[in-house]
Design a protein around this motif. Sequence first.
Motif, PDB file in Angstrom:
ATOM      1  N   MET A   8       0.699  -1.183   0.191  1.00 38.16           N
ATOM      2  CA  MET A   8       0.086   0.009  -0.028  1.00 38.16           C
ATOM      3  C   MET A   8       0.876   1.303  -0.088  1.00 38.16           C
ATOM      4  O   MET A   8       0.334   2.369  -0.545  1.00 38.16           O
ATOM      5  CB  MET A   8      -0.880  -0.024   1.366  1.00 38.16           C
ATOM      6  CG  MET A   8      -1.577   0.966   1.228  1.00 38.16           C
ATOM      7  SD  MET A   8      -3.111   1.011   2.760  1.00 38.16           S
ATOM      8  CE  MET A   8      -4.018  -0.311   2.061  1.00 38.16           C
TER       9      MET A   8
ATOM     10  N   THR B 217       0.568   9.030   1.469  1.00 39.68           N
ATOM     11  CA  THR B 217      -0.156   8.042   1.841  1.00 39.68           C
ATOM     12  C   THR B 217      -0.874   8.521   2.982  1.00 39.68           C
ATOM     13  O   THR B 217      -2.108   7.902   3.448  1.00 39.68           O
ATOM     14  CB  THR B 217       0.895   6.713   2.084  1.00 39.68           C
ATOM     15  OG1 THR B 217       1.647   6.777   0.834  1.00 39.68           O
ATOM     16  CG2 THR B 217       0.105   5.544   2.290  1.00 39.68           C
TER      17      THR B 217
ATOM     18  N   ASN C 133      -4.976   8.234   2.798  1.00 40.91           N
ATOM     19  CA  ASN C 133      -5.827   7.164   3.297  1.00 40.91           C
ATOM     20  C   ASN C 133      -6.716   7.765   4.303  1.00 40.91           C
ATOM     21  O   ASN C 133      -8.064   7.199   4.546  1.00 40.91           O
ATOM     22  CB  ASN C 133      -4.697   5.926   4.177  1.00 40.91           C
ATOM     23  CG  ASN C 133      -4.131   5.207   3.155  1.00 40.91           C
ATOM     24  OD1 ASN C 133      -4.771   4.801   2.153  1.00 40.91           O
ATOM     25  ND2 ASN C 133      -2.946   4.798   3.203  1.00 40.91           N
TER      26      ASN C 133
ATOM     27  N   ASP D 260      -9.551   9.390   2.430  1.00 35.92           N
ATOM     28  CA  ASP D 260     -10.120   8.441   1.698  1.00 35.92           C
ATOM     29  C   ASP D 260     -11.290   7.399   2.500  1.00 35.92           C
ATOM     30  O   ASP D 260     -12.377   7.345   2.382  1.00 35.92           O
ATOM     31  CB  ASP D 260      -9.363   7.455   1.223  1.00 35.92           C
ATOM     32  CG  ASP D 260      -8.591   7.830  -0.110  1.00 35.92           C
ATOM     33  OD1 ASP D 260      -9.058   8.845  -0.829  1.00 35.92           O
ATOM     34  OD2 ASP D 260      -7.340   7.448  -0.698  1.00 35.92           O
ATOM     35  N   ASN D 261     -10.616   7.168   3.767  1.00 38.19           N
ATOM     36  CA  ASN D 261     -11.480   6.676   4.631  1.00 38.19           C
ATOM     37  C   ASN D 261     -12.628   7.455   5.124  1.00 38.19           C
ATOM     38  O   ASN D 261     -13.890   6.633   5.145  1.00 38.19           O
ATOM     39  CB  ASN D 261     -10.796   6.090   5.970  1.00 38.19           C
ATOM     40  CG  ASN D 261      -9.910   5.165   5.883  1.00 38.19           C
ATOM     41  OD1 ASN D 261      -9.902   4.347   4.843  1.00 38.19           O
ATOM     42  ND2 ASN D 261      -8.732   5.002   6.822  1.00 38.19           N
TER      43      ASN D 261
ATOM     44  N   GLY E 246      -6.254   0.744   5.358  1.00 34.38           N
ATOM     45  CA  GLY E 246      -5.888   2.065   5.538  1.00 34.38           C
ATOM     46  C   GLY E 246      -5.348   2.769   6.845  1.00 34.38           C
ATOM     47  O   GLY E 246      -4.491   3.452   7.163  1.00 34.38           O
TER      48      GLY E 246
END
Length: 438
Positions: free
Chosen positions: A235, A337, A341, A344-345, A404
Amino acid sequence: MTAQGVFEELRFVWELMGANLIFLLPFARRKGSWWREILGFLIFSVLSLGYFPLRTWMGTHLEIPDIVVGCWYICLTLLMMLYLRFCFELTICDALYICIASYATQHIVYVLIHEVLALHLWPELSEHLILYTPLSAITCLLLYAVLYHLFAPKLRQCRGRLLEDTPLHILFYAIFLTALMFCTFSCQYLFHFDPDIEMLSAELGLLICVMILAIQYSSVRMTLYSREQAEIQQMLHTGERNYALSRDLIEVINRSVHDLKHTLGALKMADEGERQQFIQETERSIHQYQQLVHTDNEALNTILAEKSLLCDKQNIRFTCSLEQARLDFLSLPDLYTLLGNAIDNAIESVSKLTDPEQRIISLSIRQHHSIVSIQTNNFFQGELQFHAGLPRTTKEDAFQHGYGLKSIRYLAEKYGGSMYVSAKDQVFILQIMLPVQG
């Protein structure tokens, strides 16, 4: 052949097959496996009764029947392992792993009921099958339920494949199984050899089997941990590649916006009302875009621009509160990242809501002394349960999700920081605390 003798032989294969199934249930069944399992139950029940003619033949022709008897049970165990591969989709290593765990489980029941209870403490028990049978069944159910509760969730996370068939793995588990059988049969021999050491040999047999199961449990946990770390590393690498792609995309957008500003300057010369309205709205959008992404950090500009466009596309209001905070000690891919993340969550959670007033995500970044705080707030629906500091996923394939937050925690700890999550009044809060370095 007595009723007690028949029960003892049937009990071995029934208990062994039951032990196999508690470890096999999380694995994928082959098509039509139900009738194969029923057929296997009948076949091995009949095969177990072959012990009696074998024992009679050995008493006539052999002087060392105990060794052959041991080989008889070993053969039944291995045949059952091969047969269950016919019912389930297993690698050779997985079959050996399950064979070791199930044999150790069955032997624990054998030692507790047959040796300790029926032979040592209550020698007359085995003659009363009406009592002996339910005691054996209850012991099996209790032990198997405990082991299923421990092993099944971990084995289920393996998604039907625990170990790959490498020569080293196969050799290791073959030796492991051989050592287990040698130790258990040695303890059985000592139990019958000298009455003075019956309990000692029984305790030794129990200890060996419990130790084997502990090793098997640790093995599956280590396998899952290795996979999890590999997923997180993948990831992180994916985040690095995505950052480069997003940065190029934002650069293209910035050039387009710059060119568009000059175009609008020329359009202002026109007198048409609708065109003037279009110009004003476009200028307002450009101004909002520039305000959002204008920071001193390239990676932060890239992330906010990308996520803002994504939120706008999904009718999600994305607000930022950015104070002076040092983020230069984070590498650009790690920052991308980490924030990517986190946002995005939040997007995934908010996108499920139908109330426009709740389709909001807020991001705040501030620094207090030498600590940088990054926090996201968003509404969510349903109830959250937490385990080990992380919310349990509500998705059916739990193993495929939850990385995530795990990758965020991994990166926070990498820089000497920490991550906290909480939920209150249907608002999910993610907070990342990072000590400023350098």
